[in-house]
Design an enzyme around this catalytic site. Structure first.
Site, PDB file in Angstrom:
ATOM      1  N   ASP A  83     108.604 -59.008 132.657  1.00  0.00           N
ATOM      2  CA  ASP A  83     109.112 -59.448 133.991  1.00  0.00           C
ATOM      3  C   ASP A  83     110.466 -59.799 134.060  1.00  0.00           C
ATOM      4  OD1 ASP A  83     108.750 -60.523 136.344  1.00  0.00           O
ATOM      5  OD2 ASP A  83     108.025 -62.612 135.596  1.00  0.00           O
ATOM      6  N   ASP A 270     112.767 -57.316 140.484  1.00  0.00           N
ATOM      7  CA  ASP A 270     111.726 -57.672 139.703  1.00  0.00           C
ATOM      8  C   ASP A 270     110.590 -57.003 139.253  1.00  0.00           C
ATOM      9  OD1 ASP A 270     109.767 -59.660 138.877  1.00  0.00           O
ATOM     10  OD2 ASP A 270     109.487 -60.596 140.832  1.00  0.00           O
TER      11      ASP A 270
END
Ligand SMILES: *[C@@H]1O[C@H](CO)[C@@H](O)[C@H](O)[C@H]1NC(C)=O
Ligand SMILES: *[C@@H]1O[C@H](CO)[C@@H](O)[C@H](O)[C@H]1NC(C)=O
Ligand SMILES: *[C@@H]1O[C@H](CO)[C@@H](O)[C@H](O)[C@H]1NC(C)=O
Length: 396
Positions: A83, A270
């Site tokens: 992430d 992201d």
């Protein structure tokens, strides 16, 4: 997944070392400038990059890509989401009760290198795991600070700060991975330690649509077999800290723009979020150019939908313009195929569209782009060079 990464990373360091608030300053690590002459420049380094396959968590649409790390001694294999929107490492453990029942759990009692730091904190995310908007703190983890060895691919294991999930909201419970491996732009933890041992300070991501498969992450290098054109790099704005973000000068839909869209904005990249988040005025302006059939879906504030039988009528390419480090404009493109992310559970005749409106303070006016764009590019996350690179990815 987006968490307030600078803040939470600083907080993590603080709670671990029991330091005072005065240490809430950027965490400094040794940064190694990265030369674009790729393969050759790596030879003089002590550690070389290693890649690891990723699985696609797919529920009618690509949600997230996850892969294995090994934790503890002897190593336990734990699947995590890689992430770029957060900066800490946390995963489900045997200290977590019923709320983690369906996940692979790390058992600290079976690791001879585990060190419990006896501190507790919680982490709230501003973007979730699926395509639903975050409501309140429905994506919240309760964590216990610890240290242990973590290994990635064939790189040497490193003792790093981490968090064991001891409780989680139900939104985290039904997923095929156990936790989140934060890969922020300042490269804390595992990456920082490996970089100080000579690993090139960058990573490459090949996130692909489910039908293409073969997704992977390469840490300490880039996999030149996954793209053909020379990557274009853009510098992170000076105050980006641990956030992977770029300035964009304009946005257009099928070559058309408007006053609201043809304006500067900061875009966060992201890898842990599937949808796209824009401030509501921007989301509305984009949808106005895409189709009048797209309307806010009132049952889930922030989302938009279109009658599913109208999806095939959509034909809208979204182009977002950035400036390369050479000062030239370049576009990153989201194709029409990404516009629908599938039917709403509460009303399957309406299909959700990929942009959610988000005006929360967490993004402070910034936009956030996730997998729906990243899966069309090989992305290069250059920590040492403070820049992001993109090349259209091969689809095979
Ligand atoms: C992770 O490890 C498990 C168990 O060894 C394996 O079944 C799975 O395929 C691995 N996942 C990936 C993405 O390689
Ligand atoms: C675990 O899976 C079962 C069966 O699918 C489900 O009923 C239960 O709600 C799940 N638990 C959690 C915490 O997600
Ligand atoms: C980016 O897209 C816009 C809108 O289609 C177009 O006008 C512009 O020429 C493109 N820029 C580049 C560098 O391709």
């Amino acid at each position: 997944m987006f968490s307030l990464s600078t803040y939470s990373a600083a907080l993590a360091i603080c709670t671990i070392t029991q330091l005072t608030a005065a240490t809430l300053e950027p965490h400094k690590i040794a940064l190694y400038p990265w030369q674009p002459s790729l393969r050759t420049s790596f030879k003089r380094r002590d550690l070389s990059g290693t890649s690891s396959p990723l699985a696609d968590y797919f529920l009618g649409t690509d949600l997230q890509w996850y892969g294995n790390i090994s934790v503890g001694t002897p190593p336990q294999t734990i699947p995590v989401l890689f992430d770029t929107g957060s900066s800490t490492i946390e995963f489900a453990s045997t200290l977590c009760g019923q709320s983690c029942a369906n996940q692979t759990l790390f058992d600290p009692s079976k690791s001879s290198t585990f060190l419990d730091l006896h501190n507790v904190r919680s982490l709230v995310f501003s973007t979730g795991l699926g395509v639903d908007p975050v409501v309140g703190d429905n994506y919240r983890l309760v964590l216990r600070g610890a240290m242990d060895q973590i290994g990635f691919g064939n790189l040497p294991p490193v003792k790093v700060p981490l968090f064991l999930i001891t409780e989680q909201t139900s939104k985290f419970g039904g997923h095929p991975f156990s936790g989140i491996f934060g890969l922020s732009a300042t490269g804390e933890g595992l990456l920082s330690s490996l970089i100080s041992q000579g690993l090139p300070s960058l990573f490459g991501m090949y996130l692909t649509p489910f039908a293409v498969g073969n997704s992977e992450i390469m840490i300490g290098g880039i996999d030149g077999s996954k793209f053909e054109e020379k990557p274009i790099f853009a510098p992170l704005p000076p105050e980006s800290g641990s956030t992977w973000q770029l300035f964009s000068s304009s946005l257009s839909v099928n070559g058309k723009t408007t006053v609201i869209l043809n304006a500067p904005r900061t875009v966060i990249f992201d890898s842990g979020t599937s949808n796209i988040l824009f401030p509501s005025a921007t989301a509305h302006a984009i949808y106005s150019l895409v189709s009048p059939d797209i309307q806010p879906f009132s049952q889930l504030p922030g989302t938009y939908g279109i009658p599913c039988d109208r999806v095939s009528s959509l034909s809208s390419m979204i182009e977002i313009t950035f400036t390369s480090e050479a000062g030239k404009p370049f576009n990153l493109t989201i194709p029409t195929s990404e516009l629908s992310v599938g039917p709403f559970k509460s009303n399957p005749s309406i299909c959700q569209t990929l942009i959610n409106a988000f005006d929360g303070y967490e993004l402070s006016g910034r936009s956030l782009i996730g997998g729906s764009l990243l899966k069309h590019y090989y992305s290069i996350w250059d920590i040492g060079g403070r820049r992001l690179g993109f090349a259209p990815s091969i689809k095979a």
